[in-house]
Design an enzyme around this catalytic site. Structure first.
Site, short mmCIF file in Angstrom:
data_model
loop_
_atom_site.label_atom_id
_atom_site.label_comp_id
_atom_site.label_asym_id
_atom_site.label_seq_id
_atom_site.Cartn_x
_atom_site.Cartn_y
_atom_site.Cartn_z
N GLU A 112 -26.39 20.82 -32.51
CA GLU A 112 -25.35 19.78 -32.50
C GLU A 112 -25.78 18.50 -31.78
OE1 GLU A 112 -22.61 19.59 -34.04
OE2 GLU A 112 -21.67 21.54 -34.32
N SER A 131 -16.21 17.11 -37.07
CA SER A 131 -16.68 16.26 -35.96
C SER A 131 -15.47 15.76 -35.17
CB SER A 131 -17.54 15.12 -36.50
OG SER A 131 -18.16 14.42 -35.46
N HIS A 181 -25.96 17.99 -36.17
CA HIS A 181 -24.52 17.77 -36.29
C HIS A 181 -24.18 17.26 -37.69
CE1 HIS A 181 -20.47 16.69 -35.06
NE2 HIS A 181 -20.65 15.46 -35.54
#
Length: 351
Positions: free
Chosen positions: A160, A34, A270
């Site tokens: 995502e 991330s 995500h």
């Protein structure tokens, strides 16, 4: 930017002391997830791609060189901190902030937009171009070739953007979506350019994210549209742009995690690739791949299926899926027009 420079200092510390705990300074590999994946990628661009010998490879999970512009884009947030800390009259406002009460600063920072707010991914505290270490928009640096020529891996989860769209529930119409894209992402874009975004990302939930789920997972009227847009502009688009401009110049691999499509209303959200790193059973492949990569600069090994190198002629993706055969190989050719559209706008109007 300060975080990136602090990380550089940490890497220098590792080079100095890694022998003390049995490590080899010549074999350091960066790895991040991330925001850590974004910083890992950005370290390949700092100082015009000069690694200073601090690392020899990089693995970015859900993070690539994002389209960010000058530090002046964040000036209003800095000015807010100066005002909150009563530093407006100081000759050196930065020095004043360094001596400010931590609780005062924390209270101010908690009021600024984060990735889990209505503003979502264009958060207040993105890494930004300072002209000295990060010398240009990261994607412009890629075009200039100012990139460390080392092996790298860059991968994404399929959906995502879904996690970050949970906080924009009051965007319910085409007009709302248009205003949000213009105000939060591309305030300087023309009306025609925003029209193109609406065309590339229609309100039809069957083409939104979570992808390939029909009308399911429509948590609110514009949810899947917003999710597709956010996922492409910050995650999927930058990854593909990065690979398409570097895969002919250095060794690169890429993956797509499509697991968990039905286990959550967020789809392959995500961070779900962390289960493919630290999960159990069919779900630990990435762990073996990253160990192989750190050891021999190639993710392949005897315990995992073959992962083809990504090339422009054959842009292969290691694709993690649910089912009896958990790993397959696909082509990185999906949603070409939308990703090209948001990438072009990101280059013209970096965040």
């Amino acid at each position: 930017m300060d975080i990136l420079l602090s990380e550089r200092e940490g890497l220098r510390w590792i080079q100095k002391y890694i022998h003390s705990f049995g490590g080899d300074p010549s074999k350091v590999t960066l790895f991040g997830v991330s925001s850590g994946g974004i910083s890992t990628a950005l370290h390949m661009l700092l100082n015009d791609g000069n690694t200073e010998g601090l690392f020899r490879a990089a693995f970015s999970q859900s993070g690539a060189p994002i389209p960010v512009g000058s530090y002046t884009h964040g000036q209003k947030w800095y000015d807010g901190a100066v005002q909150a800390a009563n530093c407006t009259a100081a000759k050196d406002t930065l020095e004043c902030l360094r001596g400010a009460d931590v609780e005062v600063l924390q209270a101010y920072f908690s009021t600024t937009p984060s990735k889990l707010s209505y503003q979502a991914l264009p958060s207040a505290w993105l890494p930004r171009v300072d002209g000295k270490y990060l010398k240009d928009d990261p994607q412009q640096l890629i075009l200039k070739g100012s990139v460390a020529k080392i092996p790298f891996i860059s991968g994404n989860d399929d959906d995502e953007g879904t996690l970050f769209s949970l906080y924009t529930t009051n965007i319910t119409t085409d007009a709302d979506f248009r205003e949000w894209v213009q105000s939060d992402y591309f305030p300087n874009a023309t009306s025609a350019e925003i029209d193109l975004i609406l065309k590339l990302y229609p309100s039809d939930p069957t083409v939104g994210s979570p992808f390939d789920t029909g009308i399911n997972n429509t948590l609110y009227p514009q949810y899947k549209r917003i999710s597709a847009f956010q996922g492409d502009v910050v995650f999927q688009g930058p990854r593909r742009f990065y690979l398409q401009h570097r895969a002919s110049l250095q060794k690169a691999w890429s993956y797509l995690d499509k697991r968990g499509k039905t286990s959550s209303s967020l789809g392959s959200q995500h961070g779900i690739d962390m289960l493919s790193m630290y999960g159990t059973g069919n779900g630990t492949e990435l762990q073996d791949y990253v160990i192989n990569f750190a050891y021999r600069l190639d993710p392949n090994g005897p315990t995992v299926p073959a992962w083809p190198q990504y090339t422009l002629v054959s842009p292969k993706l290691l694709t993690l899926v649910d089912g009896a055969i958990p790993v397959t190989i696909t082509e990185d050719t999906y949603r070409v027009a939308p990703m090209e559209g948001v990438t072009a706008l990101g280059l013209k109007y970096p965040l």
